[in-house]
Design a protein around this motif. Structure first.
Motif, PDB file in Angstrom:
ATOM      1  N   VAL A  50       0.864  -1.190   0.000  1.00 40.90           N
ATOM      2  CA  VAL A  50       0.000   0.000   0.000  1.00 40.90           C
ATOM      3  C   VAL A  50       0.895   1.232   0.000  1.00 40.90           C
ATOM      4  O   VAL A  50       1.801   1.348   0.834  1.00 40.90           O
ATOM      5  N   CYS A  51       0.664   2.132  -0.964  1.00 40.73           N
ATOM      6  CA  CYS A  51       1.477   3.358  -1.052  1.00 40.73           C
ATOM      7  C   CYS A  51       0.633   4.573  -0.660  1.00 40.73           C
ATOM      8  O   CYS A  51      -0.469   4.769  -1.170  1.00 40.73           O
ATOM      9  N   ASN A  52       1.147   5.379   0.250  1.00 41.30           N
ATOM     10  CA  ASN A  52       0.527   6.657   0.623  1.00 41.30           C
ATOM     11  C   ASN A  52       1.074   7.746  -0.268  1.00 41.30           C
ATOM     12  O   ASN A  52       2.276   8.041  -0.222  1.00 41.30           O
ATOM     13  N   LEU A  53       0.205   8.342  -1.100  1.00 41.29           N
ATOM     14  CA  LEU A  53       0.618   9.500  -1.906  1.00 41.29           C
ATOM     15  C   LEU A  53      -0.100  10.719  -1.356  1.00 41.29           C
ATOM     16  O   LEU A  53      -1.264  10.974  -1.702  1.00 41.29           O
ATOM     17  N   ASP A  78       5.684   5.319   1.865  1.00 36.79           N
ATOM     18  CA  ASP A  78       5.233   6.711   1.824  1.00 36.79           C
ATOM     19  C   ASP A  78       5.916   7.426   0.673  1.00 36.79           C
ATOM     20  O   ASP A  78       7.154   7.413   0.580  1.00 36.79           O
ATOM     21  N   PHE A  79       5.130   8.061  -0.172  1.00 34.37           N
ATOM     22  CA  PHE A  79       5.672   8.861  -1.269  1.00 34.37           C
ATOM     23  C   PHE A  79       5.820  10.297  -0.776  1.00 34.37           C
ATOM     24  O   PHE A  79       4.837  10.908  -0.328  1.00 34.37           O
ATOM     25  N   ALA A  80       7.024  10.834  -0.827  1.00 29.73           N
ATOM     26  CA  ALA A  80       7.268  12.205  -0.368  1.00 29.73           C
ATOM     27  C   ALA A  80       7.287  13.125  -1.586  1.00 29.73           C
ATOM     28  O   ALA A  80       8.290  13.221  -2.294  1.00 29.73           O
ATOM     29  N   ASP A 105      -0.023  -2.325  -4.867  1.00 30.65           N
ATOM     30  CA  ASP A 105      -1.380  -2.854  -5.094  1.00 30.65           C
ATOM     31  C   ASP A 105      -2.469  -1.803  -4.867  1.00 30.65           C
ATOM     32  O   ASP A 105      -3.510  -1.829  -5.516  1.00 30.65           O
ATOM     33  N   HIS A 106      -2.245  -0.928  -3.877  1.00 31.78           N
ATOM     34  CA  HIS A 106      -3.267   0.075  -3.544  1.00 31.78           C
ATOM     35  C   HIS A 106      -2.592   1.417  -3.296  1.00 31.78           C
ATOM     36  O   HIS A 106      -1.525   1.468  -2.685  1.00 31.78           O
ATOM     37  N   MET A 107      -3.245   2.478  -3.760  1.00 35.07           N
ATOM     38  CA  MET A 107      -2.730   3.825  -3.501  1.00 35.07           C
ATOM     39  C   MET A 107      -3.743   4.605  -2.674  1.00 35.07           C
ATOM     40  O   MET A 107      -4.940   4.593  -2.968  1.00 35.07           O
ATOM     41  N   VAL A 108      -3.222   5.260  -1.643  1.00 37.35           N
ATOM     42  CA  VAL A 108      -4.026   6.132  -0.777  1.00 37.35           C
ATOM     43  C   VAL A 108      -3.633   7.550  -1.163  1.00 37.35           C
ATOM     44  O   VAL A 108      -2.466   7.927  -1.007  1.00 37.35           O
TER      45      VAL A 108
END
Ligand code: CP
Length: 315
Positions: A50-53, A78-80, A105-108
């Motif tokens: 899971v990636c936090n953008l 975490d994407f900065a 798989d999933h982007m927030v």
């Protein structure tokens, strides 16, 4: 009723049926119950990333999505944005596609532009969950607000809920309105006329410009922050006047229903939308909202992931 869940993306409560909303709330309640009994960690998303953008600041949403994913056994990244190659001219979509290519798989996604999460669903195969887009929606905040009210009152049906403050710029207000109406609550929006959209009554809400007029008939008051970062120009004379007319004080609590619930999505500005004694007082469930956000986000990610697995298996 438990709805058959088939959504790989959660973009807003406008899109969800009452049954789908109830399915998420019930799933969140199940995760909370398991945690209360010592089963806080799961392997349901083992092997999933899971990636936090987040292109806007966040304390609650980003941290709780991170925790939710990890409690389900997923890896998180975490994407900065500020330190990324966006600053070298790479487009937003190219950036997202490169992150997807690493096996996410999933982007927030949180972004200042309304509709950004939807645009990602048109370019990516990952699941996308909206963590707040411009002034449009903040669906998991709406869900955790519904969850918290239901937890305290047993149902949303028949309750009167006031959303007080900057309705014009608030994505939380929109998600609350859709969710509360679908689950049978009456909604009053209250604030300075300059901060209430002209056509808001079309969503089936009552409009009030006087907090003192609605205090006695309101079961729940959700105090929304003034979104200075989204405002162009002055919408009221000063913070002092705003707090005088719309701030929740101990005096206003005394004039409200004796069991009134006080919610706020946070961050709160003490002394503006509510005083410290209200924020920390017996009617406040603000930190409970934050706790519940974890379980609502676990439920959301789990349901989205089940739908993604089914989608991939059907290809
Ligand atoms: N309520 C909310 O969205 O808080 P954050 O901006 O800290 O995520």
């Amino acid at each position: 009723m438990k709805a058959e869940w088939s959504r790989r993306h959660v973009l807003g409560l406008e899109d969800l049926s009452a049954d789908e909303i109830t399915t998420i709330l019930d799933e969140a309640a199940r995760f909370k119950d398991l945690a209360d009994r010592g089963e806080a960690r799961h392997t349901l998303l083992k092997g999933v990333t899971v990636c936090n953008l987040f292109f806007e600041p966040s304390t609650r949403t980003k941290t709780s999505f991170n925790l939710a994913a990890r409690r389900l056994g997923a890896d998180t990244v975490d994407f900065a944005a500020a330190a990324s190659s966006l600053s070298k001219g790479e487009t937003f979509i190219d950036t997202a596609r490169n992150i997807e290519a690493m096996g996410v798989d999933h982007m927030v996604v949180r972004h200042s532009t309304s509709g950004t999460p939807y645009i990602l669903t048109q370019h990516l195969q990952t699941g996308v969950v909206n963590a707040g887009d411009g002034t449009h929606e903040h669906p998991t905040q709406g869900l955790l607000d519904l969850f918290t009210i239901r937890e305290h009152r047993g149902t949303l049906e028949g309750l009167t809920v006031a959303l007080v403050g900057d309705i014009l710029h608030s994505r939380v207000a929109r998600s609350n309105i859709w969710g509360l109406k679908k689950l049978g609550a009456k909604v009053i929006v209250c604030g300075p006329a300059t901060l209430i959209p002209a056509e808001i009554h079309r969503l089936g809400v009552e409009v009030s410009y006087q907090l003192d007029d609605i205090l006695e008939r309101t079961d729940v008051i959700n105090l929304l922050r003034i979104q200075f970062e989204r405002q162009r120009g002055a919408f009221f004379p000063s913070i002092y006047e705003y707090a005088q007319f719309y701030g929740m004080t101990a005096d206003r609590i005394r004039r409200a229903k004796k069991d009134v619930l006080i919610l706020a999505p946070g961050p709160i500005n003490r002394g503006v939308e509510l005083t410290p004694e209200v924020a920390d007082g017996p009617h406040s469930v603000i930190l409970g909202q934050v706790t519940n956000g974890l379980f609502v986000r676990m439920a959301t990610l789990h349901l989205m992931h089940q739908a993604r697995e089914k989608h991939l298996a059907s290809k």
